[in-house]
Design a protein around this motif. Structure first.
Motif, short mmCIF file in Angstrom:
data_model
loop_
_atom_site.label_atom_id
_atom_site.label_comp_id
_atom_site.label_asym_id
_atom_site.label_seq_id
_atom_site.Cartn_x
_atom_site.Cartn_y
_atom_site.Cartn_z
N LEU A 284 -1.95 1.90 0.74
CA LEU A 284 -2.26 2.09 2.15
C LEU A 284 -1.96 3.52 2.59
O LEU A 284 -2.69 4.10 3.41
CB LEU A 284 -1.47 1.09 3.00
CG LEU A 284 -1.84 -0.38 2.80
CD1 LEU A 284 -0.88 -1.29 3.57
CD2 LEU A 284 -3.28 -0.64 3.25
N ALA A 285 -0.90 4.10 2.04
CA ALA A 285 -0.59 5.50 2.34
C ALA A 285 -1.68 6.42 1.83
O ALA A 285 -2.06 7.40 2.48
CB ALA A 285 0.76 5.88 1.74
N GLU B 27 1.96 -0.70 -0.51
CA GLU B 27 2.39 0.27 0.50
C GLU B 27 1.85 1.65 0.18
O GLU B 27 1.37 2.38 1.07
CB GLU B 27 3.91 0.31 0.58
CG GLU B 27 4.55 -0.92 1.21
CD GLU B 27 6.07 -0.85 1.17
OE1 GLU B 27 6.60 0.22 0.79
OE2 GLU B 27 6.71 -1.85 1.51
N ARG B 28 1.91 2.03 -1.07
CA ARG B 28 1.43 3.35 -1.47
C ARG B 28 -0.09 3.44 -1.43
O ARG B 28 -0.65 4.50 -1.14
CB ARG B 28 1.99 3.70 -2.85
CG ARG B 28 3.46 4.06 -2.78
CD ARG B 28 4.16 4.03 -4.13
NE ARG B 28 5.55 4.45 -3.98
CZ ARG B 28 6.53 3.67 -3.53
NH1 ARG B 28 6.27 2.41 -3.19
NH2 ARG B 28 7.76 4.14 -3.38
N GLU C 191 10.22 -7.01 -6.66
CA GLU C 191 9.25 -7.08 -5.58
C GLU C 191 8.21 -8.16 -5.85
O GLU C 191 7.76 -8.33 -6.99
CB GLU C 191 8.52 -5.74 -5.41
CG GLU C 191 9.34 -4.65 -4.76
CD GLU C 191 8.56 -3.36 -4.63
OE1 GLU C 191 9.17 -2.37 -4.21
OE2 GLU C 191 7.36 -3.34 -4.98
N SER D 66 -3.63 -7.50 5.19
CA SER D 66 -3.51 -6.52 6.27
C SER D 66 -4.85 -6.19 6.90
O SER D 66 -4.91 -5.76 8.05
CB SER D 66 -2.87 -5.23 5.76
OG SER D 66 -3.77 -4.54 4.89
N ALA E 133 4.43 -5.34 -3.85
CA ALA E 133 4.52 -4.90 -2.45
C ALA E 133 4.60 -3.39 -2.33
O ALA E 133 3.94 -2.78 -1.47
CB ALA E 133 5.72 -5.56 -1.78
N GLY E 134 5.40 -2.76 -3.18
CA GLY E 134 5.54 -1.30 -3.11
C GLY E 134 4.28 -0.57 -3.51
O GLY E 134 4.01 0.54 -3.02
#
Length: 221
Positions: A59-60, A56-57, A22, A30, A52-53
């Motif tokens: 943001l979660a 993503e987490r 990644e 964002s 990237a991963g």
């Protein structure tokens, strides 16, 4: 992990790494996260990058927080060279204060606050130093300043420290609930340090291997 395992523990270094490839991405792109300015002396913006991963987490985790509370990203990626300089600087401070300590004890003590460079989650883009803020960007009380050392804070930088107030304890619990719910693990000597996909995460979760190895940023954007 029920026991407190330090980054210098051989069990951390023994975890294999199978990098998933990644890319590092800019958390500012964002516009969803508050990004602190204290690392802006880093002209290349490395501090604002994560795999990237991991982003993503993160943001979660932000979406798990109640209305009016935001994550404040302070530092993500850190080059291997910078990580080494941080580790050596802190180790030198401890060595001066405790000349009687063995090399092994010195390394373990230093790893409470700065990860040994060869296994550092920040250099893999897998770790983020993060706190909570209100909608105006004002940091909430989490008991110590960000990056307070064990010596400076009398151990209050430890995530489960008992020598902090009830409000700070509640804020740490809120931060932990959001980040653990998104898959992160905490380094228990630093309430602000959370990671995903690194060796420490793999050891804590029982994963067969870490997902991210140390990486060098080649761009200057």
């Amino acid at each position: 992990m029920s026991e407190l395992i330090l980054m210098a523990d051989p069990r951390v270094a023994a975890v294999p790494v199978r990098d998933c490839g990644e890319p590092l991405v800019d958390v500012r792109a964002s516009g969803e996260l508050l990004v602190d300015t204290r690392k802006e002396a880093d002209a290349a913006g490395a501090f604002a990058h994560l795999r990237a991963g991991v982003l993503e987490r993160l943001l979660a985790a932000q979406r798990r927080l109640p209305e009016g509370v935001r994550l404040l990203h302070v530092e993500g990626y850190r080059s291997p060279a910078l990580q080494r300089s941080y580790f050596e600087e802190y180790a030198d401070e401890l060595r001066a204060a405790h000349p009687e300590w063995s090399a092994e004890r010195l390394r373990a003590a230093a790893s409470r606050y700065v990860s040994p460079p060869e296994i550092a989650p920040h250099s893999a883009g897998a770790a983020v130093d993060v706190t909570l803020a209100d909608m105006g960007g004002q940091e909430l009380d989490l008991g110590t300043r960000m990056n307070a050392s064990p010596e400076e804070s009398d151990g209050a930088c430890y995530t489960d420290a008992g020598n902090i107030g009830a409000r700070a304890r509640a804020h740490r619990a809120l931060l932990g609930e959001a980040l653990r719910g998104a898959g992160f693990v905490n380094y228990p000597t630093e309430w602000w340090h959370w990671s995903y996909g690194d060796r420490y995460w793999a050891l804590a979760t029982g994963a067969e291997a870490a997902l991210y190895a140390a990486v060098e940023r080649t761009d200057t954007a």
